[in-house]
Motif scaffolding. Structure first.
Motif, PDB file in Angstrom:
ATOM      1  N   GLU A  22       0.851  -1.242   0.059  1.00  0.00           N
ATOM      2  CA  GLU A  22       0.182   0.089  -0.145  1.00  0.00           C
ATOM      3  C   GLU A  22       0.866   1.196   0.009  1.00  0.00           C
ATOM      4  O   GLU A  22       1.999   1.345   0.878  1.00  0.00           O
ATOM      5  CB  GLU A  22      -1.014   0.036   1.253  1.00  0.00           C
ATOM      6  N   ILE A  23       0.634   2.312  -0.935  1.00  0.00           N
ATOM      7  CA  ILE A  23       1.197   3.376  -0.890  1.00  0.00           C
ATOM      8  C   ILE A  23       0.198   4.599  -0.612  1.00  0.00           C
ATOM      9  O   ILE A  23      -1.074   4.616  -0.925  1.00  0.00           O
ATOM     10  CB  ILE A  23       1.806   3.689  -2.333  1.00  0.00           C
ATOM     11  N   CYS A  24       0.890   5.970  -0.251  1.00  0.00           N
ATOM     12  CA  CYS A  24       0.071   7.045  -0.068  1.00  0.00           C
ATOM     13  C   CYS A  24       0.509   8.022  -1.564  1.00  0.00           C
ATOM     14  O   CYS A  24       1.156   7.520  -2.173  1.00  0.00           O
ATOM     15  CB  CYS A  24       0.475   7.714   1.137  1.00  0.00           C
ATOM     16  N   GLY A  25      -0.212   9.140  -1.597  1.00  0.00           N
ATOM     17  CA  GLY A  25      -0.141   9.954  -2.413  1.00  0.00           C
ATOM     18  C   GLY A  25       1.148  10.357  -2.878  1.00  0.00           C
ATOM     19  O   GLY A  25       1.477  10.535  -4.132  1.00  0.00           O
ATOM     20  N   GLU A  26       1.957  10.598  -1.854  1.00  0.00           N
ATOM     21  CA  GLU A  26       3.266  11.291  -2.305  1.00  0.00           C
ATOM     22  C   GLU A  26       4.059  10.123  -2.978  1.00  0.00           C
ATOM     23  O   GLU A  26       4.880  10.491  -4.044  1.00  0.00           O
ATOM     24  CB  GLU A  26       4.202  11.791  -0.963  1.00  0.00           C
ATOM     25  N   PHE A  42     -11.216   1.845  -2.142  1.00  0.00           N
ATOM     26  CA  PHE A  42     -11.783   2.563  -1.054  1.00  0.00           C
ATOM     27  C   PHE A  42     -12.336   1.193  -0.193  1.00  0.00           C
ATOM     28  O   PHE A  42     -13.065   0.681  -0.692  1.00  0.00           O
ATOM     29  CB  PHE A  42     -12.923   3.505  -1.277  1.00  0.00           C
ATOM     30  N   SER A  43     -11.797   1.028   1.092  1.00  0.00           N
ATOM     31  CA  SER A  43     -12.025  -0.108   1.803  1.00  0.00           C
ATOM     32  C   SER A  43     -13.650  -0.350   2.034  1.00  0.00           C
ATOM     33  O   SER A  43     -13.940  -1.506   2.320  1.00  0.00           O
ATOM     34  CB  SER A  43     -11.285  -0.243   2.993  1.00  0.00           C
ATOM     35  N   LEU A  68       0.953  -2.616  -6.321  1.00  0.00           N
ATOM     36  CA  LEU A  68       0.696  -1.736  -5.532  1.00  0.00           C
ATOM     37  C   LEU A  68      -0.705  -1.253  -5.355  1.00  0.00           C
ATOM     38  O   LEU A  68      -1.575  -1.432  -6.248  1.00  0.00           O
ATOM     39  CB  LEU A  68       1.229  -0.354  -5.973  1.00  0.00           C
ATOM     40  N   LYS A  69      -1.197  -0.866  -4.187  1.00  0.00           N
ATOM     41  CA  LYS A  69      -2.532  -0.163  -3.934  1.00  0.00           C
ATOM     42  C   LYS A  69      -2.689   1.058  -3.050  1.00  0.00           C
ATOM     43  O   LYS A  69      -1.811   1.378  -2.698  1.00  0.00           O
ATOM     44  CB  LYS A  69      -3.360  -1.318  -3.101  1.00  0.00           C
ATOM     45  N   GLY A  70      -3.524   1.694  -3.726  1.00  0.00           N
ATOM     46  CA  GLY A  70      -3.547   3.039  -3.034  1.00  0.00           C
ATOM     47  C   GLY A  70      -5.097   3.368  -2.719  1.00  0.00           C
ATOM     48  O   GLY A  70      -5.742   3.395  -3.480  1.00  0.00           O
ATOM     49  N   ILE A  71      -5.228   3.902  -1.515  1.00  0.00           N
ATOM     50  CA  ILE A  71      -6.881   4.606  -1.216  1.00  0.00           C
ATOM     51  C   ILE A  71      -6.976   5.966  -2.155  1.00  0.00           C
ATOM     52  O   ILE A  71      -5.970   6.962  -2.141  1.00  0.00           O
ATOM     53  CB  ILE A  71      -6.742   5.025   0.338  1.00  0.00           C
ATOM     54  N   ILE A  72      -7.936   5.851  -2.797  1.00  0.00           N
ATOM     55  CA  ILE A  72      -8.075   6.697  -3.854  1.00  0.00           C
ATOM     56  C   ILE A  72      -7.913   8.171  -3.322  1.00  0.00           C
ATOM     57  O   ILE A  72      -7.107   8.913  -4.162  1.00  0.00           O
ATOM     58  CB  ILE A  72      -9.675   6.475  -4.531  1.00  0.00           C
ATOM     59  N   ASN A  73      -8.588   8.541  -2.166  1.00  0.00           N
ATOM     60  CA  ASN A  73      -8.419   9.887  -1.707  1.00  0.00           C
ATOM     61  C   ASN A  73      -7.002  10.571  -1.504  1.00  0.00           C
ATOM     62  O   ASN A  73      -6.618  11.679  -1.799  1.00  0.00           O
ATOM     63  CB  ASN A  73      -9.175  10.244  -0.428  1.00  0.00           C
ATOM     64  N   CYS A  75      -4.198   9.247  -3.667  1.00  0.00           N
ATOM     65  CA  CYS A  75      -3.538   9.120  -4.825  1.00  0.00           C
ATOM     66  C   CYS A  75      -3.841  10.077  -5.750  1.00  0.00           C
ATOM     67  O   CYS A  75      -3.097  10.401  -6.695  1.00  0.00           O
ATOM     68  CB  CYS A  75      -3.486   7.586  -5.159  1.00  0.00           C
ATOM     69  N   VAL A  76      -5.135  10.009  -5.984  1.00  0.00           N
ATOM     70  CA  VAL A  76      -5.611  10.959  -7.187  1.00  0.00           C
ATOM     71  C   VAL A  76      -6.631  11.930  -6.803  1.00  0.00           C
ATOM     72  O   VAL A  76      -7.749  11.335  -6.195  1.00  0.00           O
ATOM     73  CB  VAL A  76      -6.205  10.170  -8.404  1.00  0.00           C
ATOM     74  N   GLN A  77      -6.443  13.047  -6.989  1.00  0.00           N
ATOM     75  CA  GLN A  77      -7.383  14.081  -6.552  1.00  0.00           C
ATOM     76  C   GLN A  77      -8.586  14.026  -7.514  1.00  0.00           C
ATOM     77  O   GLN A  77      -8.675  13.816  -8.504  1.00  0.00           O
ATOM     78  CB  GLN A  77      -6.716  15.559  -6.665  1.00  0.00           C
ATOM     79  N   ASN A  78      -9.832  14.325  -6.870  1.00  0.00           N
ATOM     80  CA  ASN A  78     -11.180  14.308  -7.451  1.00  0.00           C
ATOM     81  C   ASN A  78     -11.436  13.289  -8.356  1.00  0.00           C
ATOM     82  O   ASN A  78     -12.011  13.472  -9.430  1.00  0.00           O
ATOM     83  CB  ASN A  78     -11.162  15.784  -8.664  1.00  0.00           C
ATOM     84  N   TYR A  79     -11.278  11.990  -7.993  1.00  0.00           N
ATOM     85  CA  TYR A  79     -11.461  10.923  -8.661  1.00  0.00           C
ATOM     86  C   TYR A  79     -12.795  10.615  -7.946  1.00  0.00           C
ATOM     87  O   TYR A  79     -12.980  10.307  -6.980  1.00  0.00           O
ATOM     88  CB  TYR A  79     -10.497   9.785  -8.593  1.00  0.00           C
ATOM     89  N   TYR A  80     -13.886   9.807  -8.866  1.00  0.00           N
ATOM     90  CA  TYR A  80     -15.118   9.526  -8.361  1.00  0.00           C
ATOM     91  C   TYR A  80     -15.168   7.930  -7.789  1.00  0.00           C
ATOM     92  O   TYR A  80     -14.416   7.137  -8.311  1.00  0.00           O
ATOM     93  CB  TYR A  80     -16.143   9.654  -9.471  1.00  0.00           C
ATOM     94  N   ASP A  81     -15.699   7.939  -6.533  1.00  0.00           N
ATOM     95  CA  ASP A  81     -15.711   6.563  -5.886  1.00  0.00           C
ATOM     96  C   ASP A  81     -16.523   5.781  -6.740  1.00  0.00           C
ATOM     97  O   ASP A  81     -16.291   4.535  -6.812  1.00  0.00           O
ATOM     98  CB  ASP A  81     -16.530   6.627  -4.515  1.00  0.00           C
ATOM     99  N   ARG A  82     -17.443   6.117  -7.575  1.00  0.00           N
ATOM    100  CA  ARG A  82     -18.170   5.221  -8.385  1.00  0.00           C
ATOM    101  C   ARG A  82     -17.492   4.401  -9.428  1.00  0.00           C
ATOM    102  O   ARG A  82     -17.808   3.861 -10.253  1.00  0.00           O
ATOM    103  CB  ARG A  82     -19.521   6.001  -9.298  1.00  0.00           C
ATOM    104  N   CYS A  83     -16.125   4.984  -9.741  1.00  0.00           N
ATOM    105  CA  CYS A  83     -15.194   4.577 -10.750  1.00  0.00           C
ATOM    106  C   CYS A  83     -14.307   3.346 -10.248  1.00  0.00           C
ATOM    107  O   CYS A  83     -13.352   2.788 -10.484  1.00  0.00           O
ATOM    108  CB  CYS A  83     -14.255   5.524 -11.390  1.00  0.00           C
TER     109      CYS A  83
END
Length: 164
Positions: A22-26, A42-43, A68-73, A75-83
């Motif tokens: 798991e990685i974070c945004g940076e 998103f868990s 790798l996995k990353g929590i959407i919030n 890693c990528v700004q303004n990405y929709y949970d529905r995706c």
């Protein structure tokens, strides 16, 4: 004993990764500069938990590939949970392939062999599977109906994924 120890050390050098990290945004942009399969999640989304389980198994099966996995919030700004889930396959820092949403990822009845086949088909892994894992007719019909209904209620497209 010495020979076995040498074999073990050699095997360790070949196996660069072997786990889903798991990685974070940076870290996101830095980590996807080479060949890598990553997925955004998103868990609280059940399909993300299923994909997480399957990718963890594939990471052990293919230790030479970085998963790798990353929590959407983060890693990528303004990405929709529905995706979500979104699986991205990178090569040389560029997105080579992507699977967005439950239907493209394989649906709620996704088997690990199906995900392996999908990743092999786009060149992310090699597989020892000889043919496409079959889905039963009911599952395929359910996915088809679900997929068409979700694409009607949103304007988000596969091309909306933001590059790192």
């Amino acid at each position: 004993r010495q020979q076995r120890l040498q074999e073990w050390k050699c095997l360790q050098r070949l196996q660069k990764y072997g786990e889903l990290r798991e990685i974070c945004g940076e870290q996101y942009v830095k980590e996807v500069t080479n060949e890598v399969s990553s997925y955004l999640f998103f868990s609280s989304i059940p399909m993300c938990l299923l994909v997480n389980k399957h990718i963890s198994l594939l990471a052990r099966k293919f230790p030479d590939i970085k998963f790798l996995k990353g929590i959407i919030n983060s890693c990528v700004q303004n990405y929709y949970d529905r995706c979500l889930p979104t699986i991205l396959v990178y090569k040389n820092g560029e997105i080579k392939s992507r699977f967005i949403r439950e239907a493209e990822c394989g649906g709620i009845y996704l088997k690990v062999a199906e995900l392996e086949w999908k990743l092999a088909k786009v060149g992310a892994t090699e597989t020892d599977l000889e043919e496409t894992p079959k889905k039963d007719t009911v599952t395929m019909m359910t996915l088809s109906v679900w997929s068409s209904s979700t694409h009607q209620d949103t304007n988000t497209k596969s091309s909306d994924v933001i590059k790192p």
